[in-house]
Design an enzyme around this catalytic site. Structure first.
Site, mmCIF file in Angstrom:
data_model
loop_
_atom_site.group_PDB
_atom_site.id
_atom_site.type_symbol
_atom_site.label_atom_id
_atom_site.label_comp_id
_atom_site.label_asym_id
_atom_site.label_seq_id
_atom_site.Cartn_x
_atom_site.Cartn_y
_atom_site.Cartn_z
ATOM 1 N N GLU A 58 15.909 -17.117 -11.508
ATOM 2 C CA GLU A 58 15.397 -15.634 -11.821
ATOM 3 C C GLU A 58 14.808 -15.570 -12.868
ATOM 4 O OE1 GLU A 58 15.088 -13.451 -9.967
ATOM 5 O OE2 GLU A 58 15.119 -11.654 -11.488
ATOM 6 N N ASN A 103 -1.025 1.966 6.131
ATOM 7 C CA ASN A 103 -0.127 0.904 5.525
ATOM 8 C C ASN A 103 0.476 -0.199 6.581
ATOM 9 O OD1 ASN A 103 1.427 -0.867 3.701
ATOM 10 N ND2 ASN A 103 3.309 0.866 3.905
ATOM 11 N N GLY A 104 0.184 -1.440 6.270
ATOM 12 C CA GLY A 104 0.533 -2.604 7.366
ATOM 13 C C GLY A 104 -0.612 -3.188 7.751
ATOM 14 N N GLU A 160 5.879 -14.129 -13.091
ATOM 15 C CA GLU A 160 5.267 -12.720 -12.333
ATOM 16 C C GLU A 160 4.761 -11.924 -13.415
ATOM 17 O OE1 GLU A 160 7.876 -10.307 -9.868
ATOM 18 O OE2 GLU A 160 9.293 -10.696 -11.230
ATOM 19 N N CYS A 193 0.628 -1.055 0.186
ATOM 20 C CA CYS A 193 -0.013 0.037 -0.055
ATOM 21 C C CYS A 193 1.051 1.058 -0.094
ATOM 22 C CB CYS A 193 -1.084 0.001 1.259
ATOM 23 S SG CYS A 193 -1.865 -1.348 1.513
ATOM 24 N N TRP A 242 -3.075 -2.308 -1.572
ATOM 25 C CA TRP A 242 -2.862 -3.913 -1.893
ATOM 26 C C TRP A 242 -3.474 -4.656 -0.921
ATOM 27 C CZ3 TRP A 242 -0.248 -8.207 0.137
ATOM 28 C CH2 TRP A 242 0.087 -9.081 -0.519
ATOM 29 N N ARG A 261 3.063 0.159 -5.395
ATOM 30 C CA ARG A 261 3.078 -0.224 -3.982
ATOM 31 C C ARG A 261 1.757 -1.224 -3.830
ATOM 32 N NH1 ARG A 261 6.854 1.475 -0.453
ATOM 33 N NH2 ARG A 261 5.460 0.755 1.289
ATOM 34 N N LYS A 317 10.690 -14.271 -13.217
ATOM 35 C CA LYS A 317 10.543 -13.121 -14.077
ATOM 36 C C LYS A 317 9.291 -13.470 -14.971
ATOM 37 C CE LYS A 317 11.820 -10.579 -12.461
ATOM 38 N NZ LYS A 317 12.799 -10.279 -11.453
ATOM 39 N N LYS A 340 5.217 -3.715 -5.405
ATOM 40 C CA LYS A 340 6.490 -3.612 -5.194
ATOM 41 C C LYS A 340 7.327 -3.958 -4.115
ATOM 42 C CE LYS A 340 10.495 -2.488 -7.314
ATOM 43 N NZ LYS A 340 11.186 -3.464 -8.299
ATOM 44 N N HIS A 358 15.068 -36.181 -12.057
ATOM 45 C CA HIS A 358 14.514 -36.612 -10.640
ATOM 46 C C HIS A 358 12.996 -36.509 -10.586
ATOM 47 C CE1 HIS A 358 18.622 -38.119 -9.505
ATOM 48 N NE2 HIS A 358 18.972 -36.883 -10.111
HETATM 49 C C1 F6R Z 1 10.522 -10.109 -8.395
HETATM 50 C C2 F6R Z 1 10.795 -9.118 -7.299
HETATM 51 C C3 F6R Z 1 10.635 -9.494 -5.807
HETATM 52 C C4 F6R Z 1 11.494 -8.843 -5.017
HETATM 53 C C5 F6R Z 1 11.288 -9.171 -3.420
HETATM 54 C C6 F6R Z 1 12.270 -8.679 -2.527
HETATM 55 O O1 F6R Z 1 11.118 -9.328 -9.466
HETATM 56 O O2 F6R Z 1 10.801 -8.023 -7.612
HETATM 57 O O3 F6R Z 1 10.532 -11.022 -5.709
HETATM 58 O O4 F6R Z 1 12.688 -9.102 -5.179
HETATM 59 O O5 F6R Z 1 9.808 -8.797 -3.033
HETATM 60 O O6 F6R Z 1 12.022 -7.213 -2.657
HETATM 61 P P1 F6R Z 1 13.279 -6.291 -2.172
HETATM 62 O O7 F6R Z 1 14.424 -6.544 -2.971
HETATM 63 O O8 F6R Z 1 12.787 -4.959 -2.299
HETATM 64 O O9 F6R Z 1 13.494 -6.861 -0.640
#
Ligand code: F6R
Length: 615
Positions: free
Chosen positions: A482, A98-99, A489, A2, A74, A27, A486, A610, A505
């Site tokens: 990774e 937020n929280g 998501e 949020c 969110w 966010r 990507k 984010k 396996h």
């Molecule tokens: C994926 C992504 C998330 C963040 C994770 C940690 O693309 O962005 O998996 O890497 O939420 O976020 P930070 O790095 O801000 O602690």
């Protein structure tokens, strides 16, 4: 998660709040709202959906008010709906939150028992009731806030307006980020810098357990215990241009293309030109400790954890020190074994991820030294760690992390070189050689980015496939993780990342003509990877035998890999340490173009936010 914002000044608050919310939308984006004080009344507008819908709802409305608050949500407690959207208005109080308030249901029962009507399903509304009880009892915000804080458990940042104190905007912080932007006879309260940077770069970071009472020309900061805190104003050097898309269709693509510059900025200033070897200037007090360490423990979430796994390969190889990597969400619950010879490393782009912060606090509780690798200066993680190594990636707005990841790898590689040199496990000539190669990294990244048209063509071929495997061996295994993250998501295609040898396996049962396997197998100017290369070829053949399609990421001119692959994305031959960094851009671009072709919302994928500031 949020995003919250508040404004008190003399400008048009509708404009300031909507502008701020647009920058905070990454966010959370399932509902939004603002409240504006108009002389003796407060108008609240809320919508289900994105800021755009809120803007449409407000398009024909004019306000004279210059005080207001806003929120982009969110959902945690209660479905995304207009009713659950913020701001919440209860009696004389209007607030955004937020929280997560953990003990909200206890308070809810008491409030209902008192005859109070609860309109939403949120924990935030319960907090608004608690503040209103104080206001109705005649207590001013300065007295009421610590009283409510003492009743709440969990994490929260609030921005609050009270009808009884129309010229005050209050901010409260405990476990969720909140900062104050200081302007000319105006103040802003916001979850992060992005929301206010186009208005001011003078920032006060509130600390947990503090609250602020902002007037137009003055701010008072106090702790929950009632102690006065001297405001500490920092000047932030990120520009608002860095926050714009600069002609790119998405932030994610812009940020992918910024990786060459971001790597250069992260390396800059960290080479000792007397001996030509990496020397990280921010290590400070840790320098004397590094040679005495016996173990590293890296904790992070999501993409940042994948960077941590690459870091494990770097450090174990160059500094010959055992490294453990854990999930932020698991670490503290297993009562981790930590001692004075262990360095706890936390990796985070935002520096606000709740699980990573909790890991840091677990380490501090156990008295171990802590180091964070973080992109956002002034974030909670960077303030609470003993030492911070900053990734100078600049603001990352796209929800899918890209340039933060590659700059995290740069920092980890530099750390491994320096550790290896200090511990005598890396010979001086090797340290010089690796440092020299590192200085070429930005140029190599540009070359890889030049393959974008080919990657887009590959995306066109496979974007409608239902399932992708990503596989790699050794240091390419975390790049496989990774790549899969990507893709899933932002494109919503099911994808799995595996160490190539694991496929047989179990997972290989999933391979059929519909499956695409992305094989990460560059060769490096170093023997170890080349022995793994032959094993990778065997794994490719296993997939081929099941008629799966193969996209390989390999070294320029690698005819053998071309022979076994349906498609080959080439990266320049480079050293073992830089190769995983270069192999990252193709997986990012492949995911990006597939997502664009599938018409998803690349910068704001569904169900994500984010910065994950809740557990
Ligand atoms: C994926 C992504 C998330 C963040 C994770 C940690 O693309 O962005 O998996 O890497 O939420 O976020 P930070 O790095 O801000 O602690």
């Amino acid at each position: 998660m949020c995003g919250i914002i508040g404004y008190l000044g003399s400008s048009d608050s509708k404009k300031v709040l909507l502008e701020g919310l647009t920058h905070l939308e990454y966010r959370g984006y399932d509902s939004a709202g603002i409240a504006i004080r108009e002389k003796d009344r407060v108008d609240v507008f809320r919508v289900e959906g994105r800021i755009k819908s809120l803007e449409e709802k407000l398009a024909s409305k004019q306000f004279s008010g210059t005080v207001g608050i806003g929120h982009t949500r969110w959902a945690t407690h209660g479905a995304p709906s207009e009713l659950n959207a913020h701001p919440h208005r209860v009696g004389a109080i209007t607030l955004v939150h937020n929280g997560i308030i953990e003990n909200y249901s206890e308070h809810k029962d008491t409030l209902v028992g008192m005859g109070r009507k609860i309109s939403s399903e949120t924990d935030s509304e319960i907090a608004a009731h608690l503040f209103d009880l104080e206001a109705q009892a005649g207590r001013k915000l300065e007295e009421a806030i610590p009283r409510v804080m003492s009743q709440l458990r969990g994490s929260y940042a609030f921005v609050i307006m009270s009808d009884f104190e129309p010229d005050i905007l209050a901010g409260v912080r405990n476990g969720a980020p909140l900062l104050i932007g200081v302007g000319e006879k105006e103040h802003f309260l916001a979850s992060d810098i992005q929301a206010v940077l186009h208005r001011t770069n003078q920032i006060i970071f509130l600390q947990d357990g503090q609250f602020a009472l902002c007037k137009r020309d003055k701010v008072t900061i106090k702790t929950a215990e009632g102690d006065r805190v001297q405001p500490d104003i920092s000047s932030i050097d990120w520009t608002s241009e860095q926050m714009d898309k600069l002609g790119y269709p998405h932030y994610m693509l812009k940020e992918i293309f910024e990786q060459s510059q971001a790597a250069a900025n992260t390396i800059d200033g960290n080479i000792d030109h007397r001996d030509g070897i990496v020397s990280i200037r921010e290590l400070g007090s840790l320098l004397t400790l590094l040679p005495k360490l016996k173990r590293l423990c890296i904790v992070a979430c999501g993409t940042a954890r994948h960077a941590g796994i690459v870091g494990k390969y770097y450090v174990e190889r160059l500094a010959q020190m055992p490294v453990e990597v854990d999930f932020g969400s698991e670490f503290r619950y297993r009562d981790p074994i930590l001692d004075q010879e262990t360095l706890l490393i936390l990796i985070s782009q935002s520096g606000e991820t709740a699980d990573t912060l909790a890991a840091l606090r677990e380490g501090k509780r156990k008295g171990v030294p802590t180091l964070s690798i973080c992109n956002v200066r002034g974030s909670t993680l960077s303030r609470e760690s003993d030492v911070v190594l900053h990734t100078n990636a600049g603001p990352e707005i796209g929800v899918a992390s890209t340039k933060a990841f590659t700059t995290q790898l740069v920092v980890l590689y530099m750390l491994a070189i320096q550790l290896g040199k200090l511990r005598g496990t890396l010979k001086k000539d090797k340290a010089v050689e690796f440092t020299r190669e590192l200085l070429h990294l930005p140029l190599l990244i540009e070359r890889v980015l030049g393959t974008e048209p080919e990657i887009e063509a590959i995306a066109r071929k496979y974007y409608s496939r239902p399932f992708f495997f990503y596989m790699g061996r050794g240091i390419y295994y975390p790049i496989a993780l990774e790549g899969a993250l990507k893709l899933k998501e932002i494109s919503y295609i099911h994808a799995e990342g595996y160490p190539s040898g694991e496929l047989k396996h179990g997972p290989i049962a999933l391979v059929d003509t519909d499956t695409v396997t992305v094989s990460i197998a560059p060769r490096a100017s170093n023997g170890v990877v080349d022995t793994l290369f032959e094993k990778q070829i065997s794994n490719l053949l296993e997939v081929k035998a099941r008629k799966g399609s193969i996209v390989s990421i390999g070294t320029e001119g690698d005819l053998r890999l071309r022979e076994y692959s349906d498609q080959l994305i080439s990266i320049p031959r480079t050293s073992w340490g830089l190769s995983p960094i270069l192999a990252t851009m193709p997986v990012q671009l492949l995911a990006y173009h597939i997502a664009v072709l599938r018409q998803t919302d690349v910068d704001k994928p569904r169900n994500l936010a984010k910065s994950v500031t809740v557990e």
